[in-house]
Design an enzyme around this catalytic site. Sequence first.
Site, PDB file in Angstrom:
ATOM      1  CE  LYS A 222      -4.451  -1.688   1.566  1.00 38.19           C
ATOM      2  NZ  LYS A 222      -5.502  -1.681   2.594  1.00 38.19           N
ATOM      3  NE  ARG A 256      -8.287  -8.492   0.830  1.00 44.02           N
ATOM      4  CZ  ARG A 256      -8.058  -7.615  -0.156  1.00 44.02           C
ATOM      5  NH1 ARG A 256      -7.150  -6.663  -0.007  1.00 44.02           N
ATOM      6  NH2 ARG A 256      -8.729  -7.696  -1.291  1.00 44.02           N
TER       7      ARG A 256
END
Length: 276
Positions: A222, A256
């Site tokens: 991210k 995840r």
Amino acid sequence: MSTINCAGKLIDLSTPHVMGIVNITPDSFYDGGALKSDKDILNQVETMLADGATFIDIGGYSSRPDSEDISAEEEIQRVIPVIDLVKKHFPSAVISCDSFRESVIARALQHGIEIVNDISAGHLDAKMMETVGNAGVPYIMMHMRGTSQTMKSLTHYDDLVLEINQYFAERVHVARASGIKDILIDPGFGFAKTTQQNFQLLKNLDLLHFHGLPILAGVSRKSMIYKTLGITASEALNGTSALHMKCLDQGAKILRVHDVKEAMEVIQLHQSIQNN
């Protein structure tokens, strides 16, 4: 709650697990458009399962900031054939569907998914929790504000962690009232949060154990990583692994991820630290 019931498959979360991301989208921030054929999809899922993934999370709607809004029907057309494909070739895989739309989830449940992953915790579709409760599958609820198109402007908090805990307290109450038994919470790194807020949240992730529910952490590649390091998402694997160790230290039970093998190595090393 150390065990969740995924349509009859009991999964013990006392040891952390990995959820592999399968994006059936042209515009996801890291791997958008990478899976162009059934063969590509099957190869990725096979690799993820071989590398140790417990869950395969299939999504057809890019939730990155400023992503394109597509219709529910288009989302269904993207994800249902992939769910069927994975089910056929890997019948023992535990499949999650990543969607905030009840109509998509209802269809996916008919096709055998075992977990629902909702970035909006039911806020974007009032029918969602009732459908999940009736299905009797685990529900991952994430913290966010607004939509993918508006969340970048909704980052003001007086007390970030307190407000996230209040959000989950209210959402968990609604989920329980809807008959959902197995609930997991996702703090929503990158969703209506600045880079600084993401790191503040990670530093205080253990304070979310207030709810007594398993925490899923999604930091993989991210912008909090690649913007901080001045690199691209494709170069952010090392940074991802570093933050995964912190997530585990703070009690996360599911990572995840895009890169299963490396996440499993982090879990193995973390377990070695814990056991000695």
